[in-house]
Design a protein around this motif. Sequence first.
Motif, PDB file in Angstrom:
ATOM      1  N   PHE A   1       0.818  -1.222   0.000  1.00 34.77           N
ATOM      2  CA  PHE A   1       0.000   0.000   0.000  1.00 34.77           C
ATOM      3  C   PHE A   1       0.852   1.272   0.000  1.00 34.77           C
ATOM      4  CE2 PHE A   1      -2.806  -3.256   1.699  1.00 34.77           C
ATOM      5  CZ  PHE A   1      -3.985  -3.000   1.028  1.00 34.77           C
ATOM      6  N   GLU A   2       2.092   1.170  -0.411  1.00 32.11           N
ATOM      7  CA  GLU A   2       2.988   2.328  -0.371  1.00 32.11           C
ATOM      8  C   GLU A   2       2.470   3.486  -1.210  1.00 32.11           C
ATOM      9  OE1 GLU A   2       7.320   3.336  -2.273  1.00 32.11           O
ATOM     10  OE2 GLU A   2       7.158   1.483  -1.090  1.00 32.11           O
ATOM     11  N   HIS A   3       1.961   3.214  -2.405  1.00 33.64           N
ATOM     12  CA  HIS A   3       1.474   4.284  -3.290  1.00 33.64           C
ATOM     13  C   HIS A   3       0.184   4.907  -2.752  1.00 33.64           C
ATOM     14  CE1 HIS A   3       4.510   3.335  -6.217  1.00 33.64           C
ATOM     15  NE2 HIS A   3       4.103   2.079  -6.310  1.00 33.64           N
ATOM     16  N   PHE A   4      -0.641   4.112  -2.093  1.00 33.48           N
ATOM     17  CA  PHE A   4      -1.854   4.655  -1.491  1.00 33.48           C
ATOM     18  C   PHE A   4      -1.507   5.589  -0.335  1.00 33.48           C
ATOM     19  CE2 PHE A   4      -3.272   0.794  -3.583  1.00 33.48           C
ATOM     20  CZ  PHE A   4      -4.458   1.181  -4.171  1.00 33.48           C
ATOM     21  N   GLU A   5      -0.557   5.199   0.491  1.00 37.72           N
ATOM     22  CA  GLU A   5      -0.122   6.064   1.593  1.00 37.72           C
ATOM     23  C   GLU A   5       0.450   7.373   1.073  1.00 37.72           C
ATOM     24  OE1 GLU A   5       2.648   3.859   3.898  1.00 37.72           O
ATOM     25  OE2 GLU A   5       1.198   2.313   4.495  1.00 37.72           O
ATOM     26  N   ARG A   6       1.233   7.289   0.011  1.00 35.99           N
ATOM     27  CA  ARG A   6       1.801   8.493  -0.592  1.00 35.99           C
ATOM     28  C   ARG A   6       0.708   9.381  -1.166  1.00 35.99           C
ATOM     29  NH1 ARG A   6       5.093   8.373  -6.241  1.00 35.99           N
ATOM     30  NH2 ARG A   6       5.157  10.635  -6.601  1.00 35.99           N
ATOM     31  N   PHE A   7      -0.314   8.763  -1.772  1.00 35.56           N
ATOM     32  CA  PHE A   7      -1.406   9.527  -2.373  1.00 35.56           C
ATOM     33  C   PHE A   7      -2.236  10.240  -1.317  1.00 35.56           C
ATOM     34  CE2 PHE A   7      -5.850   9.414  -4.142  1.00 35.56           C
ATOM     35  CZ  PHE A   7      -5.665  10.449  -5.039  1.00 35.56           C
ATOM     36  N   PHE A   8      -2.587   9.548  -0.237  1.00 36.32           N
ATOM     37  CA  PHE A   8      -3.430  10.139   0.795  1.00 36.32           C
ATOM     38  C   PHE A   8      -2.691  11.194   1.621  1.00 36.32           C
ATOM     39  CE2 PHE A   8      -5.741   5.876   0.639  1.00 36.32           C
ATOM     40  CZ  PHE A   8      -6.693   6.369  -0.247  1.00 36.32           C
ATOM     41  N   THR A   9      -1.374  11.084   1.731  1.00 37.32           N
ATOM     42  CA  THR A   9      -0.601  12.065   2.495  1.00 37.32           C
ATOM     43  C   THR A   9      -0.084  13.202   1.621  1.00 37.32           C
ATOM     44  OG1 THR A   9       1.396  10.698   2.210  1.00 37.32           O
ATOM     45  CG2 THR A   9       0.099  10.378   4.227  1.00 37.32           C
ATOM     46  N   ASN A  10      -0.328  13.122   0.325  1.00 36.93           N
ATOM     47  CA  ASN A  10       0.092  14.176  -0.587  1.00 36.93           C
ATOM     48  C   ASN A  10      -0.726  15.439  -0.329  1.00 36.93           C
ATOM     49  OD1 ASN A  10       0.553  15.834  -2.941  1.00 36.93           O
ATOM     50  ND2 ASN A  10       1.235  14.009  -4.013  1.00 36.93           N
ATOM     51  N   PRO A  11      -0.073  16.613  -0.221  1.00 34.52           N
ATOM     52  CA  PRO A  11      -0.835  17.857  -0.012  1.00 34.52           C
ATOM     53  C   PRO A  11      -1.854  18.146  -1.107  1.00 34.52           C
ATOM     54  CG  PRO A  11       1.524  18.209   0.360  1.00 34.52           C
ATOM     55  CD  PRO A  11       1.381  16.839  -0.224  1.00 34.52           C
ATOM     56  N   ASP A  12      -1.654  17.584  -2.290  1.00 35.12           N
ATOM     57  CA  ASP A  12      -2.598  17.815  -3.388  1.00 35.12           C
ATOM     58  C   ASP A  12      -3.893  17.035  -3.216  1.00 35.12           C
ATOM     59  OD1 ASP A  12      -0.810  19.494  -4.675  1.00 35.12           O
ATOM     60  OD2 ASP A  12       0.087  17.870  -5.843  1.00 35.12           O
ATOM     61  N   PHE A  13      -3.915  16.034  -2.333  1.00 37.28           N
ATOM     62  CA  PHE A  13      -5.090  15.164  -2.242  1.00 37.28           C
ATOM     63  C   PHE A  13      -6.347  15.942  -1.868  1.00 37.28           C
ATOM     64  CE2 PHE A  13      -7.939  12.565   0.384  1.00 37.28           C
ATOM     65  CZ  PHE A  13      -8.293  11.587  -0.539  1.00 37.28           C
ATOM     66  N   MET A  14      -6.273  16.780  -0.852  1.00 40.16           N
ATOM     67  CA  MET A  14      -7.457  17.525  -0.415  1.00 40.16           C
ATOM     68  C   MET A  14      -7.899  18.533  -1.463  1.00 40.16           C
ATOM     69  SD  MET A  14      -8.448  16.159   2.278  1.00 40.16           S
ATOM     70  CE  MET A  14      -9.818  17.298   2.477  1.00 40.16           C
ATOM     71  N   LEU A  15      -6.939  19.094  -2.200  1.00 37.95           N
ATOM     72  CA  LEU A  15      -7.290  20.018  -3.280  1.00 37.95           C
ATOM     73  C   LEU A  15      -8.041  19.277  -4.384  1.00 37.95           C
ATOM     74  CD1 LEU A  15      -6.945  22.852  -4.632  1.00 37.95           C
ATOM     75  CD2 LEU A  15      -4.873  21.928  -5.686  1.00 37.95           C
ATOM     76  N   LEU A  16      -7.536  18.103  -4.756  1.00 40.08           N
ATOM     77  CA  LEU A  16      -8.198  17.294  -5.778  1.00 40.08           C
ATOM     78  C   LEU A  16      -9.587  16.876  -5.327  1.00 40.08           C
ATOM     79  CD1 LEU A  16      -5.194  14.960  -6.701  1.00 40.08           C
ATOM     80  CD2 LEU A  16      -6.022  16.896  -8.028  1.00 40.08           C
ATOM     81  N   PHE A  17      -9.678  16.450  -4.078  1.00 39.51           N
ATOM     82  CA  PHE A  17     -10.965  15.995  -3.544  1.00 39.51           C
ATOM     83  C   PHE A  17     -11.972  17.144  -3.504  1.00 39.51           C
ATOM     84  CE2 PHE A  17     -13.926  14.782  -0.169  1.00 39.51           C
ATOM     85  CZ  PHE A  17     -14.227  13.478  -0.542  1.00 39.51           C
ATOM     86  N   ARG A  18     -11.524  18.317  -3.087  1.00 33.13           N
ATOM     87  CA  ARG A  18     -12.426  19.482  -3.021  1.00 33.13           C
ATOM     88  C   ARG A  18     -12.934  19.867  -4.398  1.00 33.13           C
ATOM     89  NH1 ARG A  18     -10.082  25.398  -2.652  1.00 33.13           N
ATOM     90  NH2 ARG A  18      -9.768  24.763  -4.823  1.00 33.13           N
ATOM     91  N   ASN A  19     -12.023  19.984  -5.358  1.00 32.64           N
ATOM     92  CA  ASN A  19     -12.428  20.402  -6.701  1.00 32.64           C
ATOM     93  C   ASN A  19     -13.361  19.385  -7.354  1.00 32.64           C
ATOM     94  OD1 ASN A  19     -10.769  22.615  -6.367  1.00 32.64           O
ATOM     95  ND2 ASN A  19      -9.087  21.761  -7.554  1.00 32.64           N
ATOM     96  N   THR A  20     -13.023  18.104  -7.232  1.00 32.43           N
ATOM     97  CA  THR A  20     -13.847  17.060  -7.850  1.00 32.43           C
ATOM     98  C   THR A  20     -15.236  17.023  -7.243  1.00 32.43           C
ATOM     99  OG1 THR A  20     -11.838  15.749  -8.235  1.00 32.43           O
ATOM    100  CG2 THR A  20     -13.952  14.609  -8.411  1.00 32.43           C
ATOM    101  N   MET A  21     -15.321  17.063  -5.916  1.00 36.83           N
ATOM    102  CA  MET A  21     -16.617  17.010  -5.246  1.00 36.83           C
ATOM    103  C   MET A  21     -17.443  18.258  -5.527  1.00 36.83           C
ATOM    104  SD  MET A  21     -17.085  14.129  -3.794  1.00 36.83           S
ATOM    105  CE  MET A  21     -18.505  14.570  -2.800  1.00 36.83           C
ATOM    106  N   ALA A  22     -16.793  19.420  -5.568  1.00 39.83           N
ATOM    107  CA  ALA A  22     -17.525  20.664  -5.817  1.00 39.83           C
ATOM    108  C   ALA A  22     -18.163  20.654  -7.205  1.00 39.83           C
ATOM    109  CB  ALA A  22     -16.585  21.859  -5.671  1.00 39.83           C
TER     110      ALA A  22
END
Length: 322
Positions: free
Chosen positions: A78-99
């Motif tokens: 799960f190394e890539h998943f951990e990197r993805f979820f801890t990436n500072p861009d994750f919340m930005l991506l999630f916000r834009n996509t959900m909005a």
Amino acid sequence: MALMQPESTASDQLAKSREWHKRGFIRDLRRDKYLYLLGLPGALFFLIFKFAPMWGVVISFQNFSPFAGITGSEWVGFEHFERFFTNPDFMLLFRNTMAINLLNLVLFFPLPIVLSLLLNELRSVVYQRVIQSIVYMPHFLSWVIISGLTFLMFAKGEGLVNKVLEGLGLARIDFLTNPDTFWGMLTLQSIWKECGWGTILFLAAMASIDPGVYEAAKIDGASRLRQMWHITLPAIRNVIITLLILRLGHMLDVGFEQVFLMYNGAVSHVAEVFDTYVYRVGIQQGEFSYSTAAGLFKSIVGLVLVVVANWISKKMGEEGVY
């Protein structure tokens, strides 16, 4: 021996049942062979382009190398998943996509229903078909053409809308590079392109309503609005709920082409979504495993939303998707 008899009988019955079902399938296959042939291209499409590529999600748990292949690449869990979820861009991506998807869900999803109700109330069949053909046409235009029309209409320098505003003595508005208007522009594009096409299923459901029900409502003094509210809408409720459940499965799937074509540096912090991020990281930077992990996360969230929404609809007494 007497104790073994019931078990033997049950086993024989099970074998006979399987044989009966097998013969029944073969009989149906021979009888409806042309119908099965008609459905074969669609089945092959899903098998080749939908189910077969699912094997590729394995690389999200590997440091995939095109030279080593899937079987020879290093397994990292799960190394890539951990990197993805801890990436500072994750919340930005999630916000834009959900909005963007919430705007589509709130503003776009009800409009085909409203348009279907209005088309269903037209008395002239010829006029109804003409209107349907007109509102269907944008669906067949590619996103490249839609984006080009958007630039021609809303560009600050030569856009038609800004020329009209200038002619009225108003200040020009920079629609295309203004972060405050970007999500609204995407929603308006989706409405214009797909609203008419989305009426097909609703109109088909309305066509199955017994005209005698409307006649009885007229005799009882119900107005057209009352008939629409108490007859038409309840009749298409199952279709609405089914499409809503399926729509929830795409809550993290904005659509790559539309966003990518409207993307520019001035709106990058509101335009970057999971789809463009996967393209930029996976294709342009060659991080195949990391981008596959991001794509798998999208799919899992969509699956969970569909299952939960279907469960809630069943609890509320509706049919659901399955």
